[in-house]
Enzyme design. Structure first.
Site, PDB file in Angstrom:
ATOM      1  NE  ARG B 216      -0.602   0.973   4.940  1.00  0.00           N
ATOM      2  CZ  ARG B 216      -0.850   0.955   6.014  1.00  0.00           C
ATOM      3  NH1 ARG B 216      -2.043   0.172   6.048  1.00  0.00           N
ATOM      4  NH2 ARG B 216      -0.333   1.313   7.054  1.00  0.00           N
ATOM      5  CG  ASP B 237       3.797  -5.112   2.947  1.00  0.00           C
ATOM      6  OD1 ASP B 237       3.588  -5.285   4.036  1.00  0.00           O
ATOM      7  OD2 ASP B 237       3.565  -4.053   2.317  1.00  0.00           O
ATOM      8  CG  ASP B 260       8.735  -9.244   9.502  1.00  0.00           C
ATOM      9  OD1 ASP B 260       9.343  -8.677   9.486  1.00  0.00           O
ATOM     10  OD2 ASP B 260       8.324  -9.492  10.699  1.00  0.00           O
ATOM     11  CB  ALA B 288       9.084  -2.226   4.418  1.00  0.00           C
ATOM     12  N   GLY B 289       8.405   0.672   5.911  1.00  0.00           N
ATOM     13  CA  GLY B 289       8.838   1.348   7.191  1.00  0.00           C
ATOM     14  C   GLY B 289       7.867   1.466   8.215  1.00  0.00           C
ATOM     15  CG  LEU B 296      13.685   9.583  24.625  1.00  0.00           C
ATOM     16  CD1 LEU B 296      13.589   8.229  23.884  1.00  0.00           C
ATOM     17  CD2 LEU B 296      14.845  10.515  24.479  1.00  0.00           C
ATOM     18  CE1 TYR B 352       9.271   6.526  10.094  1.00  0.00           C
ATOM     19  CE2 TYR B 352       9.705   8.960  10.183  1.00  0.00           C
ATOM     20  CZ  TYR B 352       9.244   7.875   9.363  1.00  0.00           C
ATOM     21  OH  TYR B 352       8.797   7.907   8.172  1.00  0.00           O
ATOM     22  CE  LYS B 356      11.725   5.983   7.553  1.00  0.00           C
ATOM     23  NZ  LYS B 356      11.615   5.039   6.595  1.00  0.00           N
TER      24      LYS B 356
HETATM   25  N1  LIG Z   1       3.614   9.102   4.109  1.00  0.00           N
HETATM   26  C1  LIG Z   1       4.657   9.826   4.571  1.00  0.00           C
HETATM   27  O1  LIG Z   1       4.337  10.917   4.570  1.00  0.00           O
HETATM   28  C2  LIG Z   1       6.021   9.717   4.671  1.00  0.00           C
HETATM   29  C3  LIG Z   1       7.021  10.357   5.034  1.00  0.00           C
HETATM   30  C4  LIG Z   1       8.347  10.238   5.091  1.00  0.00           C
HETATM   31  C5  LIG Z   1       8.711   8.831   4.889  1.00  0.00           C
HETATM   32  N2  LIG Z   1       8.111   7.848   4.462  1.00  0.00           N
HETATM   33  C6  LIG Z   1       8.260   6.490   4.626  1.00  0.00           C
HETATM   34  O2  LIG Z   1       7.797   5.867   3.337  1.00  0.00           O
HETATM   35  C7  LIG Z   1       7.798   4.635   3.452  1.00  0.00           C
HETATM   36  C8  LIG Z   1       6.289   4.006   3.125  1.00  0.00           C
HETATM   37  O3  LIG Z   1       5.479   4.892   3.896  1.00  0.00           O
HETATM   38  P1  LIG Z   1       3.829   4.760   3.866  1.00  0.00           P
HETATM   39  O4  LIG Z   1       3.282   5.951   3.965  1.00  0.00           O
HETATM   40  O5  LIG Z   1       3.573   4.098   2.218  1.00  0.00           O
HETATM   41  O6  LIG Z   1       3.433   3.831   4.846  1.00  0.00           O
HETATM   42  P2  LIG Z   1       2.373   2.710   4.907  1.00  0.00           P
HETATM   43  O7  LIG Z   1       2.149   2.359   6.305  1.00  0.00           O
HETATM   44  O8  LIG Z   1       1.193   3.043   4.178  1.00  0.00           O
HETATM   45  O9  LIG Z   1       3.056   1.470   4.304  1.00  0.00           O
HETATM   46  C9  LIG Z   1       4.233   0.823   4.742  1.00  0.00           C
HETATM   47  C10 LIG Z   1       4.195  -0.707   4.186  1.00  0.00           C
HETATM   48  O10 LIG Z   1       5.456  -1.398   4.743  1.00  0.00           O
HETATM   49  C11 LIG Z   1       4.853  -2.711   5.212  1.00  0.00           C
HETATM   50  N3  LIG Z   1       5.808  -3.041   6.458  1.00  0.00           N
HETATM   51  C12 LIG Z   1       5.831  -2.638   7.631  1.00  0.00           C
HETATM   52  N4  LIG Z   1       6.643  -3.493   8.245  1.00  0.00           N
HETATM   53  C13 LIG Z   1       7.452  -4.444   7.302  1.00  0.00           C
HETATM   54  C14 LIG Z   1       8.095  -5.311   7.472  1.00  0.00           C
HETATM   55  N5  LIG Z   1       8.631  -5.659   8.773  1.00  0.00           N
HETATM   56  N6  LIG Z   1       8.451  -6.084   6.476  1.00  0.00           N
HETATM   57  C15 LIG Z   1       7.839  -5.860   5.196  1.00  0.00           C
HETATM   58  N7  LIG Z   1       6.784  -4.813   5.174  1.00  0.00           N
HETATM   59  C16 LIG Z   1       6.610  -4.233   6.337  1.00  0.00           C
HETATM   60  C17 LIG Z   1       3.494  -2.321   5.747  1.00  0.00           C
HETATM   61  O11 LIG Z   1       2.775  -3.418   5.830  1.00  0.00           O
HETATM   62  C18 LIG Z   1       2.878  -1.604   4.558  1.00  0.00           C
HETATM   63  O12 LIG Z   1       2.206  -2.209   3.762  1.00  0.00           O
HETATM   64  C19 LIG Z   1       8.130   4.209   5.129  1.00  0.00           C
HETATM   65  O13 LIG Z   1       9.437   3.949   4.823  1.00  0.00           O
HETATM   66  C20 LIG Z   1       7.852   5.748   5.637  1.00  0.00           C
HETATM   67  O14 LIG Z   1       8.504   5.721   6.949  1.00  0.00           O
HETATM   68  C21 LIG Z   1       6.412   8.057   4.700  1.00  0.00           C
END
Ligand SMILES: NC(=O)c1ccc[n+]([C@@H]2O[C@H](COP(=O)([O-])OP(=O)(O)OC[C@H]3O[C@@H](n4cnc5c(N)ncnc54)[C@H](O)[C@@H]3O)[C@@H](O)[C@H]2O)c1
Lengths: 450, 446, 307
Positions: B216, B237, B260, B288-289, B296, B352, B356
């Protein structure tokens, strides 16, 4: 895989010898988690669930737009609108719409029979790839109108004039409006499957403790397999469910032993079958990808196991000669004999747990000297199943049993187990599947690591 | 998908109302569509160096309408300011002021791109001052531009020509709609590696790409974008997200791998899957994140550990397996998703931010390890991106975060994906160890 | 016994009319205090060229669980012959009251399969008037022959008891004639469990034509002194026969002895035991049915090969 050794090759008449059939390999499988009836899939139809299971399989193996040789699946509880269930699911999936499909039904053995039948087509050279499967929903089960109303409706359809129609409508009585839900009773005996099994369980003197222990192991083994990630490439979540909802990872023997019996309460002997050691009604779907080795190689897909052979049997339960679910007891020795094998030569046993009593009665029959001689035509007992090799990743008691989906669940899991095991004493690891079915039937199959 | 506010204020009545109330007026950004022209109008190339001439010639070769001098009242699609030869801060004025006079002629969603050299490699303090001055100048200019127009810069190491492959690759990226939400940023080109694609609409043709977290959000967009650009996708995922993952994999005609990434054998499983199915592995996108926000003072170990485990430890572990594999030796690409929180920090996100920030450190350090076999590793740091993750933020905070950037709107997952697709392409072979922010030039923090 | 005189009826009598007639006869006898005498009429009734109605046959087959083949189930032949038998028992000179008569036993022999399309000659008469500890019993005989060849295809003996009717000159027997007490019965494991709804009697009446009020509803049964409606004995026996299934050969004998009536609705447990001969062929199937709650036996019977 069958490779003719030199001696047989030398003595054989090269010109007229029939072609050694090709091997049918199991590439992998996919199912959706099984849900207890009335749970996560309450509004999902058989077609919905089968399509979801297919789409997960397609995604796992990159089969989008692929024209598969043939897809066969089925459901035990089927709506009349699902007359072409499997083809409709194919059309709703990411497979090529030019993939043919057919429905098959052999009660709880439906799933396993689709695997055997399609494997045979592959072995015969009719197709190179196939998807076998099954689905069932007890939540979305077809409700038939009462027999009275059905006849009235059919007559109404035939009536020509409004007056005739009115007359016919006037025949409807309140009782006709009560729906006729399907039950799991055997049509010929009126006994439910559980009541039938209760008779068999009592006949083979299976104790309550033994049944509860088998159920406990099923839950424990299934939960451990999930923890290990064993199902990561066997299951695709659906409708928010990512594990079988019937599974109780934290169940204990004490909890299981505290449950009240539900079947066999009118028998002379003690009632031993509870909701804990019987499978509940479940919704779910499963699929298995089968192919020739060449097809798998060309598509860069794994070869987990081969489908060596299958055998079906049936018993006369109507007149009480054998228990309703005891047919596999007869099918297995026939299958083993055909391959010159004994129970000792098997590395994994997958005996479908319709009820704990079913598995235990089956094992008891195989261990019984007299039964072996008089009923199986052997010199003595068929033998003992090493419990350490039985349903090692759990089975239906924990996972649940959406009738037609169980075969696919077992085949895919066993194929993966065989692949992980690889070889035993220099020969490919072997697995035996046994599935009992309504109508006194049983289908069994022999798989070998590829 | 544009947010409702942007849609409202971009048209008719809403636009007037917004203007009168002094509300931010975001425009609908020009985003890349296959087959769309690189820029929307003529490109003015400013600068007297040989490097500037080379750029003008190259742009002509791409079939663009190139101007060396502005025509009065002509609407421009882009201004490229080539400053590769400046020696002293005084040298900036001519080109910069010339550009200034044409800013009003820029169309909506136009581009300003500077081409200059890295200050680290400067031969003298004056040269370094001039080069670093461009940094401050560009970031300020970006904040002055309106209507979806962005300003970004390309930094060349000292011995690199303005037309080295990745400089041109970066220029194309910045000019195009692929960089819609990249604003006020620099990309450094450090080698002559890389090559421009034969088909600019299929820059990833023939590549096999693994995208983690693909079920997603941004990951799904990355999978779609890499697929659109010609790559074959392995979508990864967690098993629990398998249904969405399957839908994405089927959509992009790839395969789903339920895994995972924090498992010890994750790297091995990824390589095995890619090699068994496709016989090769070219690109790995660590997307993935997770977030487990807490001040804290209130942070528990579980929250801390899980964020570190998924967001950085898993990437380190997988990279180790990748670099040890004989299948990952043919100019491979790793692109990691970092976050502006890892650069500027964010209240409630020490875990986080650590993870990052860790990604950024990891990327810089790993770049050297991948050089010998032509591999690159880079990070993309998204700002506020419209996803399920940010949709969960409280409304007021979300609204503020959305508007607090030069483009006055949140980015789309596709914007992050475009940056990643570029960094994963052959054209970016000369770019490694870089962190590219896709944040619309966030106003707070760094 | 003298050979009964045949009376040929033009068509199959209507059972509902016969029941109405029986009721009025009974009422008249009660009012007038008359009786029909102490001897059975020495006469047989016969209907020629009877043809089964195929729709009715199918409904019957579905109801009792027979496959809908073109061959008439033995129980169906009984139902076909029943109106003829009833007409005998409904004669003015018939000594026992028809209503309230209890079916004690039934014996049928199927000599050859009967196709539904075969015209049949059906003949019935009564004999063996005898004493019973609870009243007077008799056998109603029926024979079904092929109308074309005259071959005997089916023969039935139904033994009825007129409870509480003691005819002069007919002695009460000793207890030996009574049915074996069900006290010594311990139910085996069932091979089948039947769920019989309140409408089981009406449903069977519809396909068999036997509208005896004791089967139709609680009210009509109560009117005849029962505490509720009961299932037709021949319905129960026919289901057991259907459950025996295809093992039985083309010609067989089918016996049933009724004990406790089945009050509707009911659950009835059944056990079928198959007995094979020394040579391994089917010899007979014994069946017994009981109330699964009380363990009370409802009926026992046998289907056996006719040699
Ligand atoms: N959305 C934002 O504004 C934003 C901003 C900065 C950074 N990010 C980074 O972008 C990336 C994607 O973010 P997003 O908004 O699409 O998040 P999201 O939560 O919509 O999607 C993250 C996906 O990673 C998968 N995931 C989590 N842990 C996992 C694991 N251990 N193994 C495999 N898959 C795993 C989740 O199941 C999920 O499908 C992340 O690294 C997030 O930190 C997002």
């Amino acid at each position: 895989m069958a490779v003719a050794d030199e001696t047989s090759g030398g003595t054989r008449n090269q010109g007229s010898a029939p072609q050694a059939p090709r091997a049918a390999v199991i590439v992998g499988g996919n199912r959706i988690p099984f849900a207890r009836t009335g749970g996560a899939y309450v509004k999902s139809s058989n077609q919905d669930m089968l399509t979801a299971a297919l789409d997960g399989l397609i995604a796992r193996f990159g089969l989008q737009d692929e024209r598969i040789g043939e897809v066969a699946a089925g459901a035990v509880l089927k709506h009349s609108r699902d007359f072409n269930l499997t083809r409709e699911a194919v059309l709703g999936s990411a497979l090529s719409p030019e993939t043919p499909a057919y429905d098959l039904q052999q009660a709880c053995a439906t799933g396993l029979e689709t695997v055997i039948g399609l494997s045979n087509k592959i072995k015969l050279g009719q197709i190179d790839s196939a998807i076998a499967g099954g689905v069932d929903s007890a939540s979305d089960a077809p409700i038939a109108v009462s027999e009275g109303l059905r006849e009235i409706l059919l007559d109404l359809n035939r009536a020509k004039t409004p007056v005739q129609k009115l007359k016919i409508i006037g025949r409807v009585r309140p009782k006709d409006l009560a729906p006729d839900a399907p039950n799991t009773g055997e049509p010929r005996t009126g006994l439910s499957m559980g009541e039938h099994q209760a008779l068999t369980t009592a006949q083979w003197k299976i104790t309550r403790e033994a049944q509860d222990e088998l159920s406990f192991n099923s839950h424990r083994n299934l939960a451990a397999a999930y923890e290990r990630g064993f199902f990561d490439d066997l299951i695709t979540p659906y409708r928010g469910l990512n594990r079988d909802s019937n599974m109780r990872a934290d169940t204990t023997l004490e909890k299981l032993s505290s449950l009240k019996p539900v079947f066999g309460k009118n028998l002379g002997s003690e009632a031993t079958m509870t909701a804990g050691n019987s499978t509940p009604l479940t919704d779910g779907a499963s699929t298995v990808l089968l192919a020739t080795a060449e097809w798998a190689d060309a598509h860069g897909l794994p070869k987990l196991a081969t489908v060596l052979d299958g055998e079906a049997a049936a018993v006369d339960f109507v007149h009480g000669k054998d228990g309703l679910l005891m047919a596999p007891v007869f099918a297995v020795p026939r299958l083993l004999a055909r391959h010159g094998l004994t129970l000792e030569d098997i590395d994994f046993f997958e005996i479908h747990e319709a009820f704990a009593g079913t598995v235990l009665s089956t094992l008891a029959a195989w261990e019984d000297e007299d039964f072996g001689r008089t009923r199986l035509g052997l010199d003595g007992a068929l033998g003992k199943v090493d419990r350490a090799k039985l349903n090692v990743n759990g089975s239906s008691l924990a996972a649940g049993h959406p009738f037609a989906a169980t075969g696919g669940r077992i085949v895919a899991s066993l194929a993966k187990m065989l692949h992980e095991k690889g070889s035993v004493d220099g020969r490919p690891a072997r697995g035996l599947i046994s599935v009992c079915a309504a109508g006194g039937q049983g289908v069994v199959a022999l798989l070998e690591a590829a | 998908m544009t947010d409702k506010y942007t849609q409202l204020v971009s048209h008719g009545l809403g636009k007037d109302v917004a203007k009168r109330l002094g509300l931010p007026q975001p425009v609908v950004l020009r985003r890349y569509q296959p087959g769309a022209p690189l820029v929307t109008g003529p490109v003015l190339v400013i600068g007297d160096s040989a490097g500037a001439d080379d750029i003008a010639t190259t742009l002509l070769g791409w079939g663009l309408d190139v101007r060396r001098n502005a025509l009065p009242k002509e609407e421009l699609g882009a201004i490229v300011v080539v400053l590769d030869a400046v020696q002293h801060p005084r040298d900036l004025s001519k080109s910069v002021l010339t550009a200034g006079t044409s800013l009003r002629d820029l169309a909506a969603n136009a581009r300003v791109v500077t081409i200059s050299r890295t200050s680290q490699s400067a031969p003298s303090p004056a040269s370094a001052a001039a080069r670093q001055g461009i940094d401050g100048l560009l970031r300020s200019l970006a904040k002055e531009l309106r209507a979806g127009t962005t300003a970004n810069g390309i930094l060349l190491d000292d011995d690199l020509a303005t037309t080295s492959p990745s400089a041109l690759g970066a220029l194309r990226f910045f000019l195009s709609g692929r960089s819609a939400y990249v604003d006020g940023q620099f990309l450094t080109v450090s080698s002559t590696s890389g090559m421009l694609p034969n088909d600019s609409d299929k820059p990833l043709a023939g590549k096999v790409a693994v995208v983690t977290g693909a079920a997603r959000g941004i990951g799904a967009a990355i999978a779609r974008t890499l697929h659109r650009d010609g790559a074959t996708i392995v979508a990864v995922d967690i098993p629990a997200a398998g249904d969405h993952l399957a839908a994405v994999a089927n959509e992009v005609r790839g395969t789903a791998l339920q895994l995972d990434i924090s498992r010890d054998d994750a790297g091995h499983r990824i390589i095995e899957h890619a090699i068994e199915r496709y016989g090769r592995l070219d690109i790995v996108v660590h997307n993935a994140g997770i977030t487990r926000d807490r001040l804290l003072a209130n942070m528990d170990e579980g929250r801390w550990q899980s964020v570190i485990a998924v967001n950085i430890a898993a990437q380190l572990n997988i990279n180790e397996a990748l670099m040890a594999s004989k299948y990952f030796k043919d100019a491979p690409r790793i692109v990691s998703v970092a976050s502006t929180s890892g650069i500027a920090g964010n209240r409630g996100q020490t875990n986080y931010g650590a993870s990052k920030g860790g990604v950024i450190g990891m990327v810089r350090s790993t770049a050297a390890l991948m050089e010998s076999f032509g591999g690159t590793i880079n990070a993309v740091a998204p700002g506020f991106i419209e996803t399920e993750m940010t949709a969960k933020m409280p409304f007021a905070i979300r609204e503020a975060a959305r508007r607090l950037n030069s483009l006055k709107q949140g980015g789309q997952p596709q914007d992050v994906a475009e940056a990643i697709a570029f960094l994963a392409s052959d054209a970016a072979g000369g770019i490694s160890g870089e962190v590219l922010r896709v944040c619309g030039q966030q106003l707070v923090g760094a | 016994m003298t050979e009964p005189q045949p009376v040929v009826l033009g068509e199959l009598p209507s059972l509902s009319k016969l029941y109405v007639n029986a009721a009025t006869t009974a009422a008249r006898r009660r009012v007038m205090g008359t009786s029909a005498g102490e001897r059975l009429p020495v006469v047989s009734h016969e209907v020629r060229n009877v043809l089964a109605d195929v729709g009715n046959l199918t409904a019957y087959q579905h109801l009792v669980g027979e496959t809908a083949s073109d061959i008439l189930p033995a129980g169906y032949v009984h139902a076909l012959a029943f109106p003829v038998s009833m007409s005998v028992m409904n004669r003015d000179d018939f000594p026992l009251p028809l209503l309230g008569m209890i079916h004690l036993r039934n014996h049928a022999e199927q000599h050859a399969p009967i196709l539904f399309s075969e015209p049949l000659d059906i003949r019935s008469w009564a004999e063996n008037l005898a004493g019973h500890r609870a009243g007077t019993q008799l056998d109603v005989m029926a024979e079904v022959r092929s109308a074309s060849s005259g071959d005997l295809l089916w023969r039935g003996v139904s033994t009825y008891l007129a409870k509480g009717v003691f005819l002069p000159g007919i002695d009460k027997p000793g207890n030996s004639n009574g049915s074996p007490g069900s006290s010594d019965f311990s139910p085996p494991d069932p091979t089948a469990l039947w769920q019989l709804g309140l409408d089981a009697g009406r449903n069977y009446a519809t396909v068999s034509g036997d509208f005896n009020p004791i089967h139709l509803s609680v009210l009509s049964a109560k009117a005849l002194g029962l505490r509720g409606s009961i299932a037709h004995g021949m319905y129960l026996a026919s289901r057991a026969l259907a459950d025996v299934g295809a093992v039985k050969s083309d010609s067989f004998a089918w016996d049933v002895t009724f004990e406790a009536p089945v009050f509707l609705p009911a659950r009835v447990a059944l056990d079928i035991a198959t007995v094979h001969s020394g040579s391994g062929g089917w010899e007979r199937s014994d069946y017994v049915a009981w109330n699964p709650r009380s363990g009370r036996r409802h009926f026992t019977g046998t289907v056996s090969a006719l040699s």
